[in-house]
Scaffold this active site. Sequence first.
Site, PDB file in Angstrom:
ATOM      1  N   GLY A   1       0.863  -1.229   0.086  1.00 23.40           N
ATOM      2  CA  GLY A   1       0.077   0.073   0.111  1.00 23.40           C
ATOM      3  C   GLY A   1       0.812   1.305  -0.012  1.00 23.40           C
ATOM      4  O   GLY A   1       2.139   0.995   0.340  1.00 23.40           O
TER       5      GLY A   1
ATOM      6  N   ASP B   1     -11.169  10.202   9.977  1.00 23.59           N
ATOM      7  CA  ASP B   1     -10.868   9.597   8.544  1.00 23.59           C
ATOM      8  C   ASP B   1     -11.606   8.270   8.404  1.00 23.59           C
ATOM      9  O   ASP B   1     -10.912   7.174   8.021  1.00 23.59           O
ATOM     10  CB  ASP B   1      -9.330   9.658   8.219  1.00 23.59           C
ATOM     11  CG  ASP B   1      -9.242   9.556   6.647  1.00 23.59           C
ATOM     12  OD1 ASP B   1     -10.214   9.901   5.883  1.00 23.59           O
ATOM     13  OD2 ASP B   1      -8.031   9.451   6.386  1.00 23.59           O
TER      14      ASP B   1
END
Length: 877
Positions: free
Chosen positions: A544, A661
């Site tokens: 990632g 988030d």
Amino acid sequence: MKYRTCLLFSVLLITLLLKPSPALSEEARPPNPPPKAESLIISCGATEPETGEDGQSWQPDDKYLTSTSGGEPKAETAAFQDPALGSAVPFMSARIFESRGGYEFAVPTDTRVMIRFYFYASTYGTLDAADSYFALTVNDYQLLNNFSAAIASEALTQAYIMKEFSLLPSPSGVLNVVFTPSAGYKGAFAFVNGVEVIPMPDIFDDSPPLVGIGDQTVDLTTYGLQSMYRLNVGGEVIPPANDSAGLRRTWYNDFPYLFGGADGRSVYKKDVKYPTVEVPEPVAPRSVYTTSRSMSEDPMVNQKFNLTWVFQVDANFTYMVRLHFCDGEMTRANQRAFHIYLNNQTAQETADVIAWTGGKGIPIYKDYALYQNDKSGGNLWLALHPNTASHPEFVDAILNGVEVFKLNSVSKRSFAAPNPELSEMMSRVEDAREESSFETEGGGQVVGAIAGGATGLAAVVVVSAVVLHKKRRRTAGKSSRRSGSSNNWLPLYGNSHTSSKSTGSRRSTNSSHLSTVAQGLCRHFSLQEIKHATRNFDEAKVIGVGGFGKVYKGVIDGTMEVAIKRSNPQSEQGVNEFETEIEMLSKLRHKHLVSLIGFCDEDDEMALVYDFMANGTLREHLYKGNKPPLPWKQRLEICIGSARGLHYLHTGAKYTIIHRDVKTTNILLDGKWVAKVSDFGLSKTGPDLNAQAHVSTVVKGSFGYLDPEYFRRQQLTEKSDVYSFGVVLFEVLCARPALNPSLSKEQVSLADWALQCQRKGNLEDIIDPLLKGDINPECLKKFAETAEKCLADAGVHRPSMGDVLWNLEFALQLQENPKSAAAAAAAIGQKGGEIGGGNGGGRRRGLSTVDEEVSVLTSDDTDDSEIFSQIVNPKGR
Ligand SMILES: *[C@@H]1O[C@H](CO)[C@@H](O)[C@H](O)[C@H]1NC(C)=O
Ligand SMILES: *[C@@H]1O[C@H](CO)[C@@H](O)[C@H](O)[C@H]1NC(C)=O
Ligand SMILES: *[C@@H]1O[C@H](CO)[C@@H](O)[C@H](O)[C@H]1NC(C)=O
Ligand SMILES: *[C@@H]1O[C@H](CO)[C@@H](O)[C@H](O)[C@H]1NC(C)=O
Ligand SMILES: *[C@@H]1O[C@H](CO)[C@@H](O)[C@H](O)[C@H]1NC(C)=O
């Protein structure tokens, strides 16, 4: 039994004779393990043997019932299984005593007996546990009086109550257990869900000094004891199945009981000489002695603080405090010497574990007695402080385990104390919180919440929705006063907002950015180790990439798969977010939060090491992942798991933590599809953010998920997370991104589009086609309603995360078993758990808050316990 005890005794004796001081000698052979006691493990009201969560078999109770004139007492099934119970056995069945009645158990005449009772306050047939008040006696002991399991569950936020006693041998060979419904309450009844009767070797046979009263001692051989607390200090929870000598005790982690910001460091040492003559197996399992907590590594700091634990106990009783020690680090006497204080009085002038045991890794325990008067506010204080009088080599202290027992009152052989007072507890917590302001080191967090919890934390869980609903009515006045203010009455973890001054010590090799507390809680990796784990940051290992840098898949300790997030050294923001993440995550342990294993901070390299999430992000299983579609039920379970994680962030820790988030790429899935909320880089803590409070900050977060109110007013509340979570819910249902610019204008934003469809009643049209036919209509209705409420324009109109959780759990019930779920809802007079619109999210609905936090620690989840042991095993210290 008698024969075996004798045998054991002779083995001990022989060992003693052969080796005058076996514990001191290197080759001392531990005595044979004691025989397993023949235990009765009984599920009350059950009709046939049942198997508990840990594989334990629970027998039906009917053959032990004492005969009464009124015929056999009723057996009933609980109306509702609290999701926090973990296991239906022994909780879902109960024996009801509407008049005096009970059991008779045959027991050995020459040994103590440990007896445990389980009470799950639910609705049984037409009977509501809120109406249950009763007394419980065993032979001439009064164990409980006017006891209400419902009040205790609510006050302690536990799904069930467990009471454990160790009673003196019964010469008659019979334990006569009698339940008596309290007179003076119309319709009062008694109930019990489980009983365990376990003959035990006498591990309470000394005469500890009575602290603070000259040289008086208390002869334990004349007392029955009630277990109040039992903690594996610095270590993980030891479940009943892992206890020693078949005693089925639970040893909890001590962290929630630590007072103040000073939590020292936990140490794991494998090499322990166990069992020994002094510490035979029944005293405690090996794991208690392999883990310990000691002070920081800075002698100056240690001089200035006490390593302190606080326990809530009942006043006007004598208590026995048993401290377990095993020093795996020191080798000589006078290397580590310390004072032990109980209730601010000296219990032990000089504790020097090596001097006591004669060597490294040899366990020992020490007992102290003290009388708890009612002036101390029901708090029993245990504090350790270095004793520098003899100039020991280190300024430090150590503890491996602690148990607190209540001794029966002499006059009446009673253990009975009043039911806990919820309102009083609340005010005490509030007071404690006021004292500890946000910026200071703040203490006092270990308060009422865990009161009475011998039974303690494992059980600290959710009160069942059914019970809670009833109670809410009963205590409506009180709870409305409480609402919106108190997030803090659950077992709390140290300050999530730590300041480095709180303990001050820094290892020179370590990060200069991080508080000691955070450092102490996480494993510290060298850059070398990180490079090794990632094959020198091999690009092939990248799984990632984010603004902060790259995430690598790595392997540590030979086989353990981890995800390693490496910061981009150029990014200042990256560094700050890293620090935030370490500070946050090192303090938070929850089944539904991603676990931080450790970090590296060396030569301008920062890296965070997490548990590896085998199934990646939620998003890639919804769309854009070319993965097989997840069935509806699994999606729902993932939503519930993430809701739990967020709910815990909002209410379970000392300060409300706002994630900021929340999105489907920050919800990760482990190998068993358990959802874990991740990425705390943007999180904010605030001192009890209630409906009015807010944190004003620069707007951050991800478009498509952003709370419009936050955007307008730049004021952050936990309701911003609720909004984002609403978007996640629709994303899960519709399997499309939160923002899709390629669609027509009205469809770009999923939040807007889904709301519009929901309001027009054509939501069906935008549901993931792969789910068609898979969703029960009632379940869909509940789910969509919940998501819609989350997206309310104004934060105050959005439900709290607790409410969201409740509704999702209900939706799951509707999916799985629509009829009985609807019936249960009707039975409790509640329309399937209406969403409580924004009372600031203060009063949780008794829904799972601490349960997962605890389940992490209770290690019924092996993944988590593995990590925990990683954490308490910081290599290279
Ligand atoms: C409990 O015992 C089992 C079997 O021995 C073991 O696999 C597990 O790790 C133990 N758990 C704890 C918390 O000690
Ligand atoms: C403890 O004893 C004192 C004196 O007998 C009494 O006033 C007080 O109410 C008792 N406290 C509790 C909690 O029972
Ligand atoms: C012990 O001292 C602490 C402060 O150091 C105080 O809050 C507490 O009430 C004292 N406990 C007792 C039993 O006196
Ligand atoms: C530690 O506790 C003892 C007993 O309560 C107290 O006398 C002492 O002042 C405390 N020390 C520190 C540094 O807090
Ligand atoms: C029984 O307990 C309830 C709840 O704590 C309390 O209100 C009541 O006064 C108690 N009754 C007696 C007789 O002690």
